[in-house]
Design a protein around this motif. Structure first.
Motif, PDB file in Angstrom:
ATOM      1  N   THR A  70       0.835  -1.206   0.000  1.00 52.87           N
ATOM      2  CA  THR A  70       0.000   0.000   0.000  1.00 52.87           C
ATOM      3  C   THR A  70       0.867   1.253   0.000  1.00 52.87           C
ATOM      4  O   THR A  70       1.882   1.314   0.705  1.00 52.87           O
ATOM      5  N   VAL A  71       0.439   2.248  -0.781  1.00 56.36           N
ATOM      6  CA  VAL A  71       1.003   3.593  -0.700  1.00 56.36           C
ATOM      7  C   VAL A  71      -0.126   4.526  -0.282  1.00 56.36           C
ATOM      8  O   VAL A  71      -1.160   4.623  -0.951  1.00 56.36           O
ATOM      9  N   ASP A  72       0.078   5.202   0.831  1.00 57.05           N
ATOM     10  CA  ASP A  72      -0.922   6.050   1.471  1.00 57.05           C
ATOM     11  C   ASP A  72      -0.545   7.503   1.182  1.00 57.05           C
ATOM     12  O   ASP A  72       0.446   8.011   1.703  1.00 57.05           O
ATOM     13  N   LEU A  73      -1.322   8.171   0.331  1.00 58.53           N
ATOM     14  CA  LEU A  73      -1.005   9.536  -0.097  1.00 58.53           C
ATOM     15  C   LEU A  73      -1.698  10.548   0.796  1.00 58.53           C
ATOM     16  O   LEU A  73      -2.912  10.512   0.994  1.00 58.53           O
ATOM     17  N   THR A  74      -0.897  11.479   1.314  1.00 55.74           N
ATOM     18  CA  THR A  74      -1.429  12.465   2.237  1.00 55.74           C
ATOM     19  C   THR A  74      -0.855  13.830   1.937  1.00 55.74           C
ATOM     20  O   THR A  74      -0.081  14.018   1.010  1.00 55.74           O
ATOM     21  N   GLY A  75      -1.234  14.821   2.722  1.00 55.22           N
ATOM     22  CA  GLY A  75      -0.794  16.207   2.531  1.00 55.22           C
ATOM     23  C   GLY A  75      -0.901  16.925   3.861  1.00 55.22           C
ATOM     24  O   GLY A  75      -0.676  16.319   4.907  1.00 55.22           O
ATOM     25  N   GLY A  76      -1.394  18.182   3.794  1.00 53.42           N
ATOM     26  CA  GLY A  76      -2.174  18.887   2.818  1.00 53.42           C
ATOM     27  C   GLY A  76      -3.274  18.090   2.166  1.00 53.42           C
ATOM     28  O   GLY A  76      -3.675  17.041   2.583  1.00 53.42           O
ATOM     29  N   ALA A  77      -3.745  18.700   1.096  1.00 57.23           N
ATOM     30  CA  ALA A  77      -4.655  17.987   0.206  1.00 57.23           C
ATOM     31  C   ALA A  77      -3.791  17.384  -0.894  1.00 57.23           C
ATOM     32  O   ALA A  77      -3.329  18.101  -1.784  1.00 57.23           O
ATOM     33  N   PRO A  78      -3.518  16.081  -0.857  1.00 57.82           N
ATOM     34  CA  PRO A  78      -2.591  15.493  -1.828  1.00 57.82           C
ATOM     35  C   PRO A  78      -3.047  15.700  -3.272  1.00 57.82           C
ATOM     36  O   PRO A  78      -2.228  15.788  -4.184  1.00 57.82           O
ATOM     37  N   GLU A  79      -4.368  15.810  -3.468  1.00 58.96           N
ATOM     38  CA  GLU A  79      -4.906  15.967  -4.815  1.00 58.96           C
ATOM     39  C   GLU A  79      -4.511  17.291  -5.463  1.00 58.96           C
ATOM     40  O   GLU A  79      -4.610  17.444  -6.682  1.00 58.96           O
ATOM     41  N   MET A  80      -4.061  18.268  -4.659  1.00 60.27           N
ATOM     42  CA  MET A  80      -3.669  19.565  -5.194  1.00 60.27           C
ATOM     43  C   MET A  80      -2.251  19.557  -5.759  1.00 60.27           C
ATOM     44  O   MET A  80      -1.828  20.528  -6.400  1.00 60.27           O
ATOM     45  N   HIS A  81      -1.515  18.468  -5.525  1.00 60.46           N
ATOM     46  CA  HIS A  81      -0.183  18.360  -6.117  1.00 60.46           C
ATOM     47  C   HIS A  81      -0.328  18.204  -7.628  1.00 60.46           C
ATOM     48  O   HIS A  81      -1.150  17.411  -8.103  1.00 60.46           O
ATOM     49  N   PRO A  82       0.457  18.946  -8.410  1.00 57.94           N
ATOM     50  CA  PRO A  82       0.298  18.897  -9.867  1.00 57.94           C
ATOM     51  C   PRO A  82       0.540  17.520 -10.476  1.00 57.94           C
ATOM     52  O   PRO A  82       0.040  17.233 -11.567  1.00 57.94           O
ATOM     53  N   ASP A  83       1.289  16.654  -9.789  1.00 58.03           N
ATOM     54  CA  ASP A  83       1.577  15.312 -10.310  1.00 58.03           C
ATOM     55  C   ASP A  83       0.742  14.228  -9.620  1.00 58.03           C
ATOM     56  O   ASP A  83       1.060  13.039  -9.734  1.00 58.03           O
ATOM     57  N   PHE A  84      -0.306  14.618  -8.916  1.00 59.60           N
ATOM     58  CA  PHE A  84      -1.094  13.644  -8.154  1.00 59.60           C
ATOM     59  C   PHE A  84      -1.593  12.503  -9.035  1.00 59.60           C
ATOM     60  O   PHE A  84      -1.449  11.324  -8.696  1.00 59.60           O
ATOM     61  N   ARG A  85      -2.161  12.821 -10.187  1.00 59.46           N
ATOM     62  CA  ARG A  85      -2.735  11.771 -11.041  1.00 59.46           C
ATOM     63  C   ARG A  85      -1.630  10.890 -11.629  1.00 59.46           C
ATOM     64  O   ARG A  85      -1.824   9.672 -11.772  1.00 59.46           O
ATOM     65  N   TYR A  86      -0.500  11.483 -11.932  1.00 59.65           N
ATOM     66  CA  TYR A  86       0.633  10.679 -12.409  1.00 59.65           C
ATOM     67  C   TYR A  86       1.063   9.684 -11.334  1.00 59.65           C
ATOM     68  O   TYR A  86       1.311   8.501 -11.623  1.00 59.65           O
ATOM     69  N   VAL A  87       1.147  10.160 -10.092  1.00 59.95           N
ATOM     70  CA  VAL A  87       1.567   9.291  -8.988  1.00 59.95           C
ATOM     71  C   VAL A  87       0.586   8.128  -8.818  1.00 59.95           C
ATOM     72  O   VAL A  87       0.986   6.967  -8.694  1.00 59.95           O
ATOM     73  N   VAL A  88      -0.691   8.440  -8.806  1.00 62.82           N
ATOM     74  CA  VAL A  88      -1.705   7.405  -8.622  1.00 62.82           C
ATOM     75  C   VAL A  88      -1.616   6.354  -9.726  1.00 62.82           C
ATOM     76  O   VAL A  88      -1.601   5.144  -9.463  1.00 62.82           O
ATOM     77  N   ARG A  89      -1.553   6.812 -10.979  1.00 66.33           N
ATOM     78  CA  ARG A  89      -1.479   5.862 -12.097  1.00 66.33           C
ATOM     79  C   ARG A  89      -0.227   4.980 -12.000  1.00 66.33           C
ATOM     80  O   ARG A  89      -0.287   3.762 -12.230  1.00 66.33           O
ATOM     81  N   ALA A  90       0.893   5.602 -11.669  1.00 64.09           N
ATOM     82  CA  ALA A  90       2.154   4.856 -11.604  1.00 64.09           C
ATOM     83  C   ALA A  90       2.119   3.793 -10.513  1.00 64.09           C
ATOM     84  O   ALA A  90       2.625   2.677 -10.697  1.00 64.09           O
ATOM     85  N   ILE A  91       1.521   4.110  -9.380  1.00 65.49           N
ATOM     86  CA  ILE A  91       1.434   3.147  -8.288  1.00 65.49           C
ATOM     87  C   ILE A  91       0.469   2.017  -8.646  1.00 65.49           C
ATOM     88  O   ILE A  91       0.759   0.833  -8.449  1.00 65.49           O
ATOM     89  N   ARG A  92      -0.665   2.372  -9.203  1.00 64.80           N
ATOM     90  CA  ARG A  92      -1.650   1.359  -9.572  1.00 64.80           C
ATOM     91  C   ARG A  92      -1.111   0.451 -10.679  1.00 64.80           C
ATOM     92  O   ARG A  92      -1.400  -0.747 -10.694  1.00 64.80           O
ATOM     93  N   ASP A  93      -0.329   1.021 -11.601  1.00 67.54           N
ATOM     94  CA  ASP A  93       0.268   0.199 -12.668  1.00 67.54           C
ATOM     95  C   ASP A  93       1.208  -0.853 -12.101  1.00 67.54           C
ATOM     96  O   ASP A  93       1.480  -1.871 -12.752  1.00 67.54           O
ATOM     97  N   ARG A  94       1.724  -0.606 -10.900  1.00 67.57           N
ATOM     98  CA  ARG A  94       2.607  -1.568 -10.235  1.00 67.57           C
ATOM     99  C   ARG A  94       1.823  -2.571  -9.396  1.00 67.57           C
ATOM    100  O   ARG A  94       2.420  -3.388  -8.683  1.00 67.57           O
ATOM    101  N   GLY A  95       0.510  -2.509  -9.439  1.00 68.24           N
ATOM    102  CA  GLY A  95      -0.321  -3.448  -8.698  1.00 68.24           C
ATOM    103  C   GLY A  95      -0.386  -3.173  -7.211  1.00 68.24           C
ATOM    104  O   GLY A  95      -0.697  -4.069  -6.422  1.00 68.24           O
TER     105      GLY A  95
END
Length: 323
Positions: A70-95
């Motif tokens: 598991t990777v647990d993304l936090t902040g702040g509001a982690p979704e406000m990071h400009p690369d948030f969607r890239y990070v999510v996709r990259a982690i999910r692509d790794r299963g």
């Protein structure tokens, strides 16, 4: 802002050691659209700290090589990071499972209207802060209008399948006490939340996590200002349950700050308490050798009593052993 660190370091908290690393908790930055009273990272709309793309790549490499689940993304509001969607996709692509620590209101903010759909498409688990099921209490802790926006976001998530009994999309809510007190029993509080939110607003969710407020950063400063810091610390100490030690989150989790430095937990990160097992003052994620973590001592201080008081507390709610 009062510094609580000098008041917490002289501690008699029991020694604890790590198990195998299983979870990365990654703080993408302190920027947030809210400024909550209980926020232990002092996040807000004026914060500019943000994880670099280079550091993100190091985190992704560690997630894969350390074989975490598991990777647990936090902040702040982690979704406000400009690369948030890239990070999510990259982690999910790794299963690997992704948890998004969401304040809910960001899902209704301008420019984020399609965020909920993205999270659903990626099967991201949402852990969302809702410190009470009553409007006046939520708005008192988090700001005027937050409860209304949170309901709007929850309805949006429910329409996508989040929290529904026949869906794999997990939606968990987080309760924080409004004052300097321990959370009440998590199981009974969850039932109260579920009945109230469904009966009044037709909103459903999976689980409620009851989390103890930590006496650091904004909340700790408020306690000092009101002359209640010592009494709260005494409450945590007097409510210590040794059985909770075996279930602490820090046993199999590390926290990575927005600069890429590694800590035993998110709270230690806020107190700038480095890994005990390292010979360096601070360890960067790119230099982390996970082999030495298993069986390594964990840095502790007085705030750790917050995780072991009463029913226990972690980012996943109450611990298995209760008072």
């Amino acid at each position: 802002m009062h510094d609580t660190k000098p008041l917490l370091l002289n501690s008699s908290f029991p020694a604890i050691v790590r198990k195998r690393l299983a979870v990365l908790q990654v703080n993408l930055g302190y920027l947030c659209n809210l400024s909550c009273v209980h926020c232990h990272v002092n996040a807000g709309p004026k914060r500019i700290e943000s994880m670099s793309r280079e550091t993100i790549e190091h985190v992704l490499t560690l997630a894969e090589t350390a074989n975490v689940h598991t990777v647990d993304l936090t902040g702040g509001a982690p979704e406000m990071h400009p690369d948030f969607r890239y990070v999510v996709r990259a982690i999910r692509d790794r299963g690997i499972t992704v948890i998004d620590r969401c304040n809910l209101t960001i899902l209704e903010a301008p420019g984020y209207e399609d965020l909920a759909q993205f999270l659903a498409a990626q099967h991201v688990q949402i852990t969302a802060s809702l410190p009470c099921y009553r409007e006046e209490n939520v708005d008192k802790q988090r700001g005027k209008g937050v409860f209304h926006d949170s309901l709007m976001a929850l309805r949006r998530l429910n329409r996508l399948g989040y929290g529904q009994p026949d869906s794999e999309l997990q939606l968990n809510l987080v309760f924080n006490p409004l004052d300097a007190e321990l959370p009440i029993d998590q199981d009974s509080l969850e039932q109260t939340y579920k009945h109230h939110l469904q009966d009044e607003y037709a909103i459903v969710f999976n689980h409620l996590y009851a989390v103890t407020n930590m006496p650091i950063q904004r909340f700790g400063s408020m306690l000092i200002s009101h002359g209640r810091f010592d009494s709260y610390i005494n409450l945590l100490k007097n409510s210590f349950q040794a059985g909770n030690l075996d279930n602490l989150m820090c046993l199999d989790t590390i926290s990575i700050d927005w600069q890429g430095y590694v800590y035993d937990c998110d709270f230690n990160q806020m107190l700038d308490m480095p890994l005990v097992a390292s010979a360096k003052p601070r360890v960067h994620v790119k230099d982390l050798n996970t082999d030495f973590l298993n069986g390594a001592p964990i840095a502790t201080a007085t705030h750790c009593y917050g995780c072991t008081a009463g029913q226990g507390s972690s980012c996943g709610g109450a611990l298995a052993t209760t008072a």
